[in-house]
Every structure is written in C-alpha cells, then in structure tokens.
Motif scaffolding. Structure first.
Motif, PDB file in Angstrom:
ATOM      1  N   TRP A  35       0.866  -1.180   0.000  1.00 22.87           N
ATOM      2  CA  TRP A  35       0.000   0.000   0.000  1.00 22.87           C
ATOM      3  C   TRP A  35       0.900   1.226   0.000  1.00 22.87           C
ATOM      4  N   LEU A  36       0.454   2.260  -0.688  1.00 19.51           N
ATOM      5  CA  LEU A  36       1.217   3.503  -0.795  1.00 19.51           C
ATOM      6  C   LEU A  36       0.306   4.655  -0.418  1.00 19.51           C
ATOM      7  N   LEU A  37       0.646   5.352   0.676  1.00 27.01           N
ATOM      8  CA  LEU A  37      -0.179   6.438   1.198  1.00 27.01           C
ATOM      9  C   LEU A  37       0.660   7.700   1.354  1.00 27.01           C
ATOM     10  N   ARG A  38      -0.008   8.851   1.358  1.00 24.85           N
ATOM     11  CA  ARG A  38       0.656  10.105   1.669  1.00 24.85           C
ATOM     12  C   ARG A  38       0.283  10.517   3.083  1.00 24.85           C
ATOM     13  N   GLY A  39       1.290  10.711   3.933  1.00 20.90           N
ATOM     14  CA  GLY A  39       1.049  11.041   5.330  1.00 20.90           C
ATOM     15  C   GLY A  39       0.649  12.488   5.532  1.00 20.90           C
ATOM     16  N   HIS A  40       0.402  12.830   6.786  1.00 23.81           N
ATOM     17  CA  HIS A  40      -0.063  14.173   7.145  1.00 23.81           C
ATOM     18  C   HIS A  40       0.930  15.254   6.748  1.00 23.81           C
ATOM     19  N   ASP A  41       2.229  14.922   6.774  1.00 22.93           N
ATOM     20  CA  ASP A  41       3.261  15.907   6.449  1.00 22.93           C
ATOM     21  C   ASP A  41       3.685  15.855   4.986  1.00 22.93           C
ATOM     22  N   GLY A  42       2.980  15.095   4.164  1.00 26.00           N
ATOM     23  CA  GLY A  42       3.274  15.025   2.744  1.00 26.00           C
ATOM     24  C   GLY A  42       4.236  13.923   2.349  1.00 26.00           C
ATOM     25  N   LEU A  44       5.514  10.167   1.669  1.00 24.32           N
ATOM     26  CA  LEU A  44       4.896   8.914   1.291  1.00 24.32           C
ATOM     27  C   LEU A  44       5.269   7.817   2.286  1.00 24.32           C
ATOM     28  N   ILE A  45       4.322   6.889   2.491  1.00 15.84           N
ATOM     29  CA  ILE A  45       4.520   5.757   3.391  1.00 15.84           C
ATOM     30  C   ILE A  45       4.139   4.485   2.631  1.00 15.84           C
ATOM     31  N   VAL A  46       4.970   3.477   2.729  1.00 14.97           N
ATOM     32  CA  VAL A  46       4.720   2.180   2.101  1.00 14.97           C
ATOM     33  C   VAL A  46       4.524   1.144   3.191  1.00 14.97           C
ATOM     34  N   TRP A  67      14.725   6.790   1.572  1.00 14.98           N
ATOM     35  CA  TRP A  67      13.656   6.243   2.384  1.00 14.98           C
ATOM     36  C   TRP A  67      14.191   5.732   3.718  1.00 14.98           C
ATOM     37  N   LEU A  68      13.370   5.841   4.730  1.00 17.14           N
ATOM     38  CA  LEU A  68      13.683   5.292   6.050  1.00 17.14           C
ATOM     39  C   LEU A  68      12.971   3.957   6.194  1.00 17.14           C
ATOM     40  N   GLY A  69      13.682   2.957   6.736  1.00 16.63           N
ATOM     41  CA  GLY A  69      13.057   1.663   6.941  1.00 16.63           C
ATOM     42  C   GLY A  69      13.796   0.569   6.212  1.00 16.63           C
ATOM     43  N   PRO A  70      13.241  -0.655   6.224  1.00 15.74           N
ATOM     44  CA  PRO A  70      11.888  -0.924   6.728  1.00 15.74           C
ATOM     45  C   PRO A  70      11.817  -1.026   8.243  1.00 15.74           C
ATOM     46  N   ASP A  71      10.794  -0.403   8.811  1.00 16.15           N
ATOM     47  CA  ASP A  71      10.432  -0.626  10.206  1.00 16.15           C
ATOM     48  C   ASP A  71       9.596  -1.895  10.271  1.00 16.15           C
ATOM     49  N   VAL A  72       9.823  -2.703  11.270  1.00 15.59           N
ATOM     50  CA  VAL A  72       9.102  -3.965  11.441  1.00 15.59           C
ATOM     51  C   VAL A  72       8.068  -3.773  12.540  1.00 15.59           C
ATOM     52  N   LEU A  73       6.795  -3.794  12.172  1.00 14.15           N
ATOM     53  CA  LEU A  73       5.693  -3.571  13.098  1.00 14.15           C
ATOM     54  C   LEU A  73       5.030  -4.912  13.379  1.00 14.15           C
ATOM     55  N   PRO A  74       5.161  -5.457  14.579  1.00 10.48           N
ATOM     56  CA  PRO A  74       4.599  -6.783  14.867  1.00 10.48           C
ATOM     57  C   PRO A  74       3.101  -6.829  14.588  1.00 10.48           C
ATOM     58  N   ALA A  75       2.674  -7.915  13.945  1.00 10.24           N
ATOM     59  CA  ALA A  75       1.259  -8.127  13.619  1.00 10.24           C
ATOM     60  C   ALA A  75       1.020  -9.625  13.633  1.00 10.24           C
ATOM     61  N   LYS A  76       0.956 -10.192  14.812  1.00 11.69           N
ATOM     62  CA  LYS A  76       0.917 -11.645  14.953  1.00 11.69           C
ATOM     63  C   LYS A  76      -0.438 -12.222  14.533  1.00 11.69           C
ATOM     64  N   VAL A 342       2.287  11.932  -9.730  1.00 16.57           N
ATOM     65  CA  VAL A 342       1.875  10.534  -9.716  1.00 16.57           C
ATOM     66  C   VAL A 342       3.081   9.660  -9.386  1.00 16.57           C
ATOM     67  N   VAL A 343       2.885   8.711  -8.477  1.00 17.51           N
ATOM     68  CA  VAL A 343       3.930   7.751  -8.108  1.00 17.51           C
ATOM     69  C   VAL A 343       3.341   6.351  -8.266  1.00 17.51           C
ATOM     70  N   ILE A 344       4.086   5.460  -8.891  1.00 16.05           N
ATOM     71  CA  ILE A 344       3.688   4.060  -9.012  1.00 16.05           C
ATOM     72  C   ILE A 344       4.722   3.203  -8.303  1.00 16.05           C
ATOM     73  N   LEU A 345       4.232   2.270  -7.502  1.00 15.49           N
ATOM     74  CA  LEU A 345       5.090   1.412  -6.686  1.00 15.49           C
ATOM     75  C   LEU A 345       4.739  -0.037  -6.970  1.00 15.49           C
ATOM     76  N   ALA A 346       5.753  -0.895  -6.987  1.00 21.05           N
ATOM     77  CA  ALA A 346       5.513  -2.318  -7.233  1.00 21.05           C
ATOM     78  C   ALA A 346       6.627  -3.127  -6.601  1.00 21.05           C
ATOM     79  N   VAL A 347       6.351  -4.408  -6.396  1.00 23.85           N
ATOM     80  CA  VAL A 347       7.369  -5.350  -5.940  1.00 23.85           C
ATOM     81  C   VAL A 347       8.024  -5.945  -7.177  1.00 23.85           C
ATOM     82  N   SER A 348       9.333  -5.760  -7.292  1.00 28.14           N
ATOM     83  CA  SER A 348      10.071  -6.284  -8.440  1.00 28.14           C
ATOM     84  C   SER A 348      10.151  -7.804  -8.368  1.00 28.14           C
ATOM     85  N   ALA A 349      10.575  -8.401  -9.490  1.00 25.34           N
ATOM     86  CA  ALA A 349      10.677  -9.855  -9.556  1.00 25.34           C
ATOM     87  C   ALA A 349      11.650 -10.411  -8.530  1.00 25.34           C
TER      88      ALA A 349
END
Length: 372
Positions: A35-42, A44-46, A67-76, A342-349
């Motif tokens: 997912w690609l979103l624009r945050g409150h401060d402009g 982008l967040i992936v 870019w900063l990250g990846p941050d790992v956010l636990p989601a068990k 416009v920004v397009i994001l994808a997972v490469s092969a």
C-alpha cells in the motif's frame, strides 16, 4: 503519455535497527500489499504485510529518493491485511487474525491499529470481533475491506458464511456500532469500498451474475441497495476512486471478457481493454495538461505493469495504455506525492520495492525505476 523503460508508552513499538536491517538485502515474501499512502506531512509511506509483521518505509523528506526503513511492526496471526486512509491522513490497518485454541480449534476475529503521523509507531492492535456469534463459525469469515468516511469514521465490510456481507462502523463519538447484516446471500468474495469528499460511501461486491451495490448517502446513514452492475467482477480485482465530487467509479476485471471495465452507479459498464492479469487494479485522480484525469495501473497478463490514462469519467473517449516494460510480483499501486506527482510502486521480480515518479512536462512521463 509515455513511460520510461522505465515509539510511545502504551503504543506498540517498532523493531530495533538491527532487526530491520535483516530485511534490507532480501525481503520476506509478502502476504498482501503493498500500500502507498501520503502522510499528514506530505511524505509517502509504504506498507507491506509479511508473516507475523507489517513492514513500513517512509520518505526521508517530501519527494525524496531516500527512504527510512523498513520498520518492522509486529502483527501476529494476521492472515490478511488491508489499509485505508481518511481525509485526516490517518492510516487504518485492518487485519483478519487467526488464533489456535488449546483444543486445536481456530478462532478468527478482525483487529485494527492506527498510524496517526508518518514515521510514528502504530497504536496497539484492538479487536472489533466477528459477526459470527458461534466460535466454531468464526473461521468462515473472509478477508475484510475498509473505507474511512468523510467524518473520519472507519467502516469495515467482511464476507461471511452463505455469501453474506456484514458491516461494522464507528459512530460520531468513535464508538463501534453493532454488526449489521447487509441482507444478501450471493456475494463471492471481499467487496470494494470507497468514500467521497461529500460524505457518500459506496460498496461493490462480486457475485455470480454481476456486482452487488450499496451506498450510504451521508455519514451515519443506513446502507441502501443500489443497482447491481451487469459485469461479473473477478474476485480481488476491484478498486474504487472518487472521479468527481460525490461520484465513485469502480474498476474491475470482467470475468466474461477478461477485459477491464469501469462501473458507475446509473451507467452502463464501459470496457477498457488493458489486458489485465488476475490481480487488483489501482487508480488515482490527477490533473494532466489542465484536464482532470484518472490514472490506472495493473499487472498485465504477461506479468508487466500496464499504465493507463483517461479523462475523468470519459472512459468511452478512450484509455491510453502504456506497457511500462517493468515486471512485477503482485499488484502495483498508485498515489500522489507531496508535490502532487503521480507515483507508481511495485514489488520487483527479485522481491525488492521499486517506484517511478511523474516527471515535468506534458502528459504523464515517468522517471526510471528506483529501488527503495
């Protein structure tokens, strides 16, 4: 148009830098997203969902290549994840969580967390339950969809047993209302939901003979059945976007023809071509050469990203498709950055994240692809 070859008390903590660094060279396989979103401060967040975690990247500054990250956010325990954003730019992460009891039986519920500001920790995950009252039936719950109304209220839609769709939403005070059965028995899979700037919210669910439609005319209104679309959408292909004030256009792959179609309430479906594969379409609104336009993207049947442009709500006038030449895994996504490009994001092969950004000039020209 042409494309180039182209951390707080009471809050869940993100991983340490050393743990995040372990993902730098080789990312784990994505279960859903990105997912690609624009945050409150402009910035982008992936987000992308991997086993037991959500990975998050954040632009170091608006429009930056760094870019900063990846941050790992636990989601068990999450088997599925979706991410929705409202006008206040909060990111709502909604997941289907599976837990195993001591007797080996499975318990399934929906759980959500919120990111209020770019780069900050998530809130704690909170359960909103399951519309199935009996525990042994909770595993029949499908993957959820979500949309955030103009009033900031999160709306959750989930397919249940026997082809039903259930809705749960926040009220004006932020309290969760009871589950509401939308009174159908023909839905095949997860619906698509979209909210407008005028307070309207629309829902479309795939069925065997067409697409089942609902709308909520204003915040807090009861859902009303609309006119079903005469297209059988490929499950998992639908996306919706506000294409003019108060009007939503859904884009889906038509099972009968294999082509992409545009669906709007009160209008006949419009075939769009595009040679789509079996994934989800992406759509974003922008202005090109002074005209309001819809930009579309999907992974084509050959595995490469197709990019399309049309004048907003004038798909009959033609969609200009471009094969970007970029192979991807899963579904590409679209957003506007902090400068409106416009920004397009994808997972490469190879499993890495790559993006291309609109360059200056007429029409829609993309930069070369860069790795996050």
């Amino acid at each position: 148009m042409r494309a180039s070859s182209v951390r707080e008390n009471g809050r869940q903590q993100q991983s340490s830098g050393s743990e995040a660094a372990s993902f730098t060279d080789r990312l784990p396989a994505a279960l859903s997203g990105p997912w690609l979103l624009r945050g409150h401060d402009g910035r982008l967040i992936v987000y992308t969902h991997v086993d037991q975690a959500v990975l998050r990247w954040t632009e170091s500054r608006v429009g930056s290549r760094d870019w900063l990250g990846p941050d790992v956010l636990p989601a068990k325990g999450l088997s599925h994840l979706t991410v929705a954003q409202g006008r206040n730019r909060y990111a709502h992460l909604l997941g289907r969580r599976v837990r195993t009891a001591k007797d080996g039986s499975l318990t399934v519920d929906l759980t959500y967390a919120i990111q209020y500001q770019a780069g900050r920790p998530l809130s704690e995950w909170r359960s909103i339950g399951n519309p199935h009252a009996k525990r042994e039936r909770t595993a029949l719950l499908g993957a959820p969809a979500a949309a955030v109304g103009a009033d900031g209220a999160l709306h959750v839609f989930a397919p249940t047993a026997e082809g039903r769709i259930s809705m749960r939403r926040e009220d004006a005070q932020g309290r969760w209302e009871s589950w509401l059965d939308l009174k159908v028995t023909a839905a095949l899979d997860t619906p698509a939901a979209a909210a407008t700037s005028t307070g309207r919210l629309e829902l479309l669910a795939p069925a065997r003979t067409g697409a089942l439609a609902w709308h909520l005319g204003e915040p807090g209104a009861a859902p009303e059945r609309g006119y079903d679309a005469a297209v059988v959408p490929l499950p998992g292909s639908m996306t919706g976007v506000e294409t003019s004030p108060g009007r939503v256009t859904f884009y889906a792959t038509d099972v009968r023809t294999g082509e992409m179609a545009a669906l709007r309430a009160g209008e006949w479906p419009v075939p769009l071509g595009g040679n789509p594969g079996d994934g989800r379409h992406a759509a974003v609104m922008t202005t090109l050469d002074g005209y309001p336009c819809t930009v579309l993207a999907h992974r084509g049947a050959d595995g490469r990203i197709m990019l399309g442009v049309c004048v907003a709500e004038d798909e009959r006038g033609g969609v200009w498709w471009t094969d970007t030449g970029k192979a991807c895994v899963g579904d590409p996504v679209l957003a506007l950055d902090g400068y409106g490009r416009v920004v397009i994001l994808a997972v490469s092969a190879d499993g890495s994240m790559a993006l291309a950004r609109q360059e200056d000039g007429q029409g829609l020209t993309l930069s070369s692809w860069t790795r996050i």
